[in-house]
Design a protein around this motif. Structure first.
Motif, PDB file in Angstrom:
ATOM      1  N   GLN A 112      10.052   8.705  -0.468  1.00  0.00           N
ATOM      2  CA  GLN A 112       9.423   8.755  -1.780  1.00  0.00           C
ATOM      3  C   GLN A 112       9.248  10.194  -2.240  1.00  0.00           C
ATOM      4  O   GLN A 112       9.180  11.113  -1.427  1.00  0.00           O
ATOM      5  N   GLU A 167      15.260  10.089 -13.930  1.00  0.00           N
ATOM      6  CA  GLU A 167      15.434   8.996 -12.971  1.00  0.00           C
ATOM      7  C   GLU A 167      15.780   9.611 -11.621  1.00  0.00           C
ATOM      8  O   GLU A 167      16.672  10.448 -11.514  1.00  0.00           O
ATOM      9  N   THR A 183      16.889   8.861  -7.642  1.00  0.00           N
ATOM     10  CA  THR A 183      17.405   7.877  -6.695  1.00  0.00           C
ATOM     11  C   THR A 183      17.873   8.576  -5.424  1.00  0.00           C
ATOM     12  O   THR A 183      18.331   9.718  -5.448  1.00  0.00           O
ATOM     13  N   ARG A 184      17.732   7.870  -4.308  1.00  0.00           N
ATOM     14  CA  ARG A 184      18.209   8.360  -3.021  1.00  0.00           C
ATOM     15  C   ARG A 184      18.447   7.149  -2.140  1.00  0.00           C
ATOM     16  O   ARG A 184      17.674   6.189  -2.168  1.00  0.00           O
ATOM     17  N   LYS A 199      13.885   3.388  -6.342  1.00  0.00           N
ATOM     18  CA  LYS A 199      14.089   4.217  -7.521  1.00  0.00           C
ATOM     19  C   LYS A 199      12.734   4.672  -8.062  1.00  0.00           C
ATOM     20  O   LYS A 199      11.770   3.912  -8.096  1.00  0.00           O
ATOM     21  N   GLN A 200      12.672   5.934  -8.475  1.00  0.00           N
ATOM     22  CA  GLN A 200      11.451   6.481  -9.053  1.00  0.00           C
ATOM     23  C   GLN A 200      11.781   7.240 -10.339  1.00  0.00           C
ATOM     24  O   GLN A 200      12.946   7.564 -10.597  1.00  0.00           O
ATOM     25  N   TYR A 201      10.740   7.535 -11.119  1.00  0.00           N
ATOM     26  CA  TYR A 201      10.899   8.289 -12.356  1.00  0.00           C
ATOM     27  C   TYR A 201       9.835   9.377 -12.405  1.00  0.00           C
ATOM     28  O   TYR A 201       8.678   9.155 -12.028  1.00  0.00           O
ATOM     29  N   THR A 203       7.176   4.400  -9.782  1.00  0.00           N
ATOM     30  CA  THR A 203       8.056   3.826  -8.764  1.00  0.00           C
ATOM     31  C   THR A 203       8.489   2.431  -9.177  1.00  0.00           C
ATOM     32  O   THR A 203       7.657   1.592  -9.535  1.00  0.00           O
ATOM     33  N   GLY A 219      11.878   1.705 -15.710  1.00  0.00           N
ATOM     34  CA  GLY A 219      11.550   3.050 -16.142  1.00  0.00           C
ATOM     35  C   GLY A 219      10.446   3.074 -17.175  1.00  0.00           C
ATOM     36  O   GLY A 219      10.165   2.073 -17.849  1.00  0.00           O
TER      37      GLY A 219
END
Length: 504
Positions: A365, A432, A434-435, A440-442, A466, A470
């Motif tokens: 995160q 945005e 991403t990993r 996915k987080q913003y 999170t 979005g």
């Protein structure tokens, strides 16, 4: 099914590299190693070879490095802290013709250019197989790149689904232990060629993983390498040769100069026979392309005709294309920070480099960081995308939402020094994030529009969100409206000296 995928471009022939003489010298030195006594398998430790005998590895995806040698673990190979280097148990397969074949495969592998793919894409393989009745049929297979989902197979118009056998992993997924225990194309492509990931290191990790499953025999090791080829290792040129070199080092493997597949194509093979079962990996001696791999002579033994990456089952293959020439400068900054006419509206956020007010150390995160100028990670955006860190194994991918929101704070909100009674405009940017292996987080970031030592740069972090599609942001005058997702409750925020606070 959809329209059959298009044929990828054929692999070109490649000359033998100048390293053949060094390879031959290495093989001669290995031939002088003491033979392994009969009976239970033992691992033999022999002194490290002279420095520089062969120190090379295959490349990480998108990074050009040297050609791999199957008898080396990489640039870090050799004794450390008084310990001898680990070499494969004798007898070592030694054949000058095989060495030349693998040298060609190395050269061709280095020419591979990844067309771009994600973990949700598929490896497509079209083959000819022999059915139970003895007839030949065309087989199409779609293997999920990250193993998450079923393998889809179509033979003679009949489509079936089967388990990929892979599991989701938490934490770093490109390490050798994870790749050896649970291979997928996505993991193989991310783990090939780092300094410690030579063929010998791969074999050691495979044995460890198989030992935990109760069978670390040479036959099981060879079968695991064949599985790595099947899940798509044959598609990526550098992964493919990494696996060939490792297979050639499995004790008991033979080099056969004249092998044919089920459609009559002739190639050379690495074979291993144990308890009457013959495994083989057959490759084209000129291009290194995989022709077939099988666990016994009476298997279907698919003869691979073509393969590639595709975004969906039945979709067209993704073809590598040279990136177009850029029409924008590396960093777009129309006015300097000291220019009194500088405006946040003149910034090209899609092509800008700035410090981010986030912390990216935890692979699971992203959390809030400190304001600009305090040592946060730097994002170098090109066409709206940045990788942090740019050369990491599993970087955080930042994508800019092209819609930028502007608001103008009042002097009462940010201080009486604001020129003319109103502060310069603030830009609200949504990224945005991403990993692989993380949700996915913003990040919603506020950019100061007041010229100064930190301009241009993020003045503060508004929120981290999170999951979901979005956040939704808008501005009116000095007020920012924010919702974590469409339909969620709306907060109204205003600027203060250090960030944002709820509007009273």
């Amino acid at each position: 099914m959809s329209t059959p995928p298009q044929d990828p471009s054929p692999l070109p022939d490649a000359p033998l590299p100048a390293s053949d003489a060094r390879r031959a010298a290495l093989l001669r030195e290995l031939d002088r190693a003491p033979a392994r006594p009969a009976g239970r398998r033992v691992r033999v430790l022999v002194p490290a070879l002279a420095a520089g005998a062969l120190a090379a590895t295959v490349a990480v995806v998108g990074v050009v490095t040297q050609v791999v040698d199957r008898n080396d673990t990489g640039p870090t190979a050799g004794p450390t802290a008084g310990q001898p280097a680990v070499r494969p148990a004798a007898p070592v397969l030694s054949d000058p013709e095989l060495d030349a074949v693998l040298a060609r495969a190395d050269e061709v592998g280095l020419q591979y250019r990844n067309p771009g793919f994600g973990p949700t894409d598929y490896i497509y393989t079209q083959s000819r197989v022999r059915t139970a009745s003895g007839a030949l049929a065309t087989q199409e297979e779609w293997f999920p790149a990250d193993g998450d989902g079923p393998v889809v197979t179509e033979v003679g118009g009949t489509t079936t689904e089967s388990s990929s056998g892979a599991t989701k992993q938490s934490g770093p997924i490109f390490t050798l232990p994870v790749i050896a225990a649970d291979p997928t194309y996505y993991r193989l492509g991310g783990g090939v060629g780092t300094a410690e990931n030579g063929p010998l290191a791969l074999l050691e990790e495979i044995r460890k993983a198989l030992a935990e499953q109760g069978d670390d025999s040479d036959a099981a090791v060879f079968a695991r390498l064949r599985r790595m080829l099947r899940v798509g290792g044959h598609q990526h040129g550098q992964v493919r040769t990494w696996l060939y070199h490792a297979a050639a080092l499995v004790p008991g493997v033979r080099y056969d100069r004249d092998e044919t597949d089920v459609i009559g194509r002739t190639g050379v093979a690495l074979t291993l026979t144990t308890d009457g079962v013959r495994q083989r990996i057959v490759l084209d001696p000129t291009t290194g392309a995989l022709l077939t791999q099988a666990g016994s002579d009476d298997e279907a033994s698919p003869a691979i005709l073509r393969s590639g990456l595709t975004h969906e089952v039945g979709g067209p293959l993704v073809v590598y294309r040279e990136p177009p020439e850029r029409s924008v400068p590396d960093v777009s900054l129309p006015k300097k920070s000291w220019d009194p006419d500088a405006s946040v509206r003149t910034l090209d956020f899609a092509n800008l480099e700035y410090e981010l007010p986030i912390v990216v150390d935890d692979p699971k995160q992203v959390v809030a960081g400190v304001d600009s100028g305090s040592g946060g990670p730097v994002g170098t955006f090109r066409d709206g995308v940045a990788l942090v860190p740019p050369d990491g194994k599993n970087p955080l991918r930042l994508r800019l939402d092209p819609t930028i929101v502007y608001l103008r704070a009042t002097a009462a909100q940010v201080g009486p020094e604001a020129a003319g009674g109103d502060a310069a405009e603030t830009a609200i940017v949504v990224l945005e994030m991403t990993r692989a292996g993380a949700p996915k987080q913003y990040a919603v970031i506020a950019f100061s529009g007041q010229p100064g030592p930190l301009y241009p740069g993020p003045q503060s972090l508004v929120r981290i969100v999170t999951g979901g599609p979005g956040p939704v942001v808008s501005a009116s005058g000095d007020t920012l409206s924010f919702a974590e997702r469409p339909g969620a409750p709306v907060e109204r925020l205003v600027r203060n000296g250090v960030g944002f606070e709820p509007k009273k």
